[in-house]
Design an enzyme around this catalytic site. Structure first.
Site, PDB file in Angstrom:
ATOM      1  N   GLY A 106       0.840  -1.185   0.000  1.00 24.22           N
ATOM      2  CA  GLY A 106       0.000   0.000   0.000  1.00 24.22           C
ATOM      3  C   GLY A 106       0.874   1.233   0.000  1.00 24.22           C
ATOM      4  O   GLY A 106       2.045   1.174   0.404  1.00 24.22           O
ATOM      5  N   GLN A 108       3.063   9.934   1.727  1.00 28.72           N
ATOM      6  CA  GLN A 108       4.348   9.234   1.665  1.00 28.72           C
ATOM      7  C   GLN A 108       5.161   9.601   0.428  1.00 28.72           C
ATOM      8  O   GLN A 108       6.339   9.285   0.344  1.00 28.72           O
ATOM      9  CB  GLN A 108       4.126   7.704   1.672  1.00 28.72           C
ATOM     10  CG  GLN A 108       3.476   7.204   2.951  1.00 28.72           C
ATOM     11  CD  GLN A 108       3.330   5.702   2.924  1.00 28.72           C
ATOM     12  OE1 GLN A 108       2.389   5.177   2.347  1.00 28.72           O
ATOM     13  NE2 GLN A 108       4.274   5.003   3.521  1.00 28.72           N
ATOM     14  N   CYS A 137       6.085  -0.156   7.583  1.00 23.65           N
ATOM     15  CA  CYS A 137       5.653   1.013   6.822  1.00 23.65           C
ATOM     16  C   CYS A 137       6.825   1.503   5.978  1.00 23.65           C
ATOM     17  O   CYS A 137       7.945   1.596   6.477  1.00 23.65           O
ATOM     18  CB  CYS A 137       5.193   2.099   7.794  1.00 23.65           C
ATOM     19  SG  CYS A 137       4.628   3.595   6.980  1.00 23.65           S
ATOM     20  N   LEU A 138       6.556   1.815   4.713  1.00 30.09           N
ATOM     21  CA  LEU A 138       7.627   2.311   3.837  1.00 30.09           C
ATOM     22  C   LEU A 138       8.220   3.616   4.361  1.00 30.09           C
ATOM     23  O   LEU A 138       9.349   3.950   4.032  1.00 30.09           O
ATOM     24  CB  LEU A 138       7.097   2.516   2.410  1.00 30.09           C
ATOM     25  CG  LEU A 138       6.698   1.249   1.649  1.00 30.09           C
ATOM     26  CD1 LEU A 138       6.091   1.606   0.299  1.00 30.09           C
ATOM     27  CD2 LEU A 138       7.882   0.312   1.471  1.00 30.09           C
ATOM     28  N   HIS A 150      -4.445   0.883   7.642  1.00 30.27           N
ATOM     29  CA  HIS A 150      -3.101   1.472   7.690  1.00 30.27           C
ATOM     30  C   HIS A 150      -3.023   2.694   6.760  1.00 30.27           C
ATOM     31  O   HIS A 150      -2.523   3.759   7.154  1.00 30.27           O
ATOM     32  CB  HIS A 150      -2.071   0.405   7.289  1.00 30.27           C
ATOM     33  CG  HIS A 150      -0.649   0.862   7.287  1.00 30.27           C
ATOM     34  ND1 HIS A 150       0.297   0.343   8.138  1.00 30.27           N
ATOM     35  CD2 HIS A 150       0.005   1.788   6.531  1.00 30.27           C
ATOM     36  CE1 HIS A 150       1.467   0.946   7.908  1.00 30.27           C
ATOM     37  NE2 HIS A 150       1.318   1.815   6.939  1.00 30.27           N
ATOM     38  N   GLU A 151      -3.559   2.547   5.540  1.00 30.00           N
ATOM     39  CA  GLU A 151      -3.479   3.650   4.566  1.00 30.00           C
ATOM     40  C   GLU A 151      -4.371   4.821   4.979  1.00 30.00           C
ATOM     41  O   GLU A 151      -3.977   5.976   4.842  1.00 30.00           O
ATOM     42  CB  GLU A 151      -3.844   3.164   3.152  1.00 30.00           C
ATOM     43  CG  GLU A 151      -2.940   2.063   2.591  1.00 30.00           C
ATOM     44  CD  GLU A 151      -1.455   2.327   2.762  1.00 30.00           C
ATOM     45  OE1 GLU A 151      -1.029   3.499   2.659  1.00 30.00           O
ATOM     46  OE2 GLU A 151      -0.701   1.364   3.016  1.00 30.00           O
ATOM     47  N   HIS A 207      -2.687   6.901   7.434  1.00 32.30           N
ATOM     48  CA  HIS A 207      -1.751   7.848   6.799  1.00 32.30           C
ATOM     49  C   HIS A 207      -2.481   9.121   6.374  1.00 32.30           C
ATOM     50  O   HIS A 207      -1.961  10.225   6.539  1.00 32.30           O
ATOM     51  CB  HIS A 207      -1.122   7.229   5.541  1.00 32.30           C
ATOM     52  CG  HIS A 207       0.117   6.428   5.806  1.00 32.30           C
ATOM     53  ND1 HIS A 207       1.239   6.970   6.402  1.00 32.30           N
ATOM     54  CD2 HIS A 207       0.429   5.143   5.528  1.00 32.30           C
ATOM     55  CE1 HIS A 207       2.185   6.032   6.473  1.00 32.30           C
ATOM     56  NE2 HIS A 207       1.712   4.908   5.963  1.00 32.30           N
TER      57      HIS A 207
HETATM   58 ZN   LIG Z   1       2.679   3.120   5.994  1.00 31.07          ZN
END
Ligand SMILES: [Zn+2]
Length: 156
Positions: free
Chosen positions: A46, A51, A89-90, A131-132, A135
């Site tokens: 995702g 991000q 998480c990226l 999760h997204e 963000h």
């Molecule tokens: Zn993330």
């Protein structure tokens, strides 16, 4: 390829995003495939717009070989049943936190064509979406984890 924004003190990652006014605008239509490409290159499942340095209510995901575009997503219900998953998480490379989420959610959003959609998601897809959407509300897993810990350490 878009540049990834990282760090738990980075302001854009801690800021609630603005609604996407026109999903069909050239900016958004160009961004969507770039986000997918970046998510693939980084081996993510995702990716949310903050991000990649865009404070917009927009995220992409890929679960079970299905690509999802979530424009202006809003989770409309959360199941009482919870699941815990060790999330990464990226934007927080190398960090993992056990996060408690609802096992099932419903949400509404607009798809890549700007059409209003409703969906029900369970299990891993439900985790990814929560999760997204976090963000998009400026919440990183490190902060969600701290909040969880606080809740569970109330002394009576
Ligand atoms: Zn993330």
């Amino acid at each position: 390829m878009l540049k990834l924004i990282t760090g738990d003190t980075t302001e854009i990652l801690l800021t609630k995003t603005a609604l996407v006014k026109d999903p069909l605008s050239p900016e958004i239509q160009a961004l969507l495939p770039q986000m997918i490409e970046t998510m693939h290159k980084e081996n993510g499942v995702g990716l949310a717009a903050p991000q990649i340095d865009k404070s917009l209510r927009l995220a992409v995901a890929e679960v079970d070989n299905q690509v999802y575009y979530f424009i202006n997503p809003e989770i409309t219900s959360y199941s009482q049943e919870k699941i815990v998953f060790e999330e990464g998480c990226l934007s927080l490379p190398g960090q993992f936190f056990p996060i408690i989420r609802s096992e099932e959610i419903t949400l509404r959003y607009q798809n890549e064509k700007g059409l209003p959609k409703k969906m029900r998601a369970t299990g891993f897809l439900a985790i990814v979406i929560q999760h997204e959407v976090d963000h998009l509300d400026g919440i990183l897993i490190i902060n969600r984890y701290k909040k969880q810990q606080k809740k569970s350490s109330i002394i009576l």
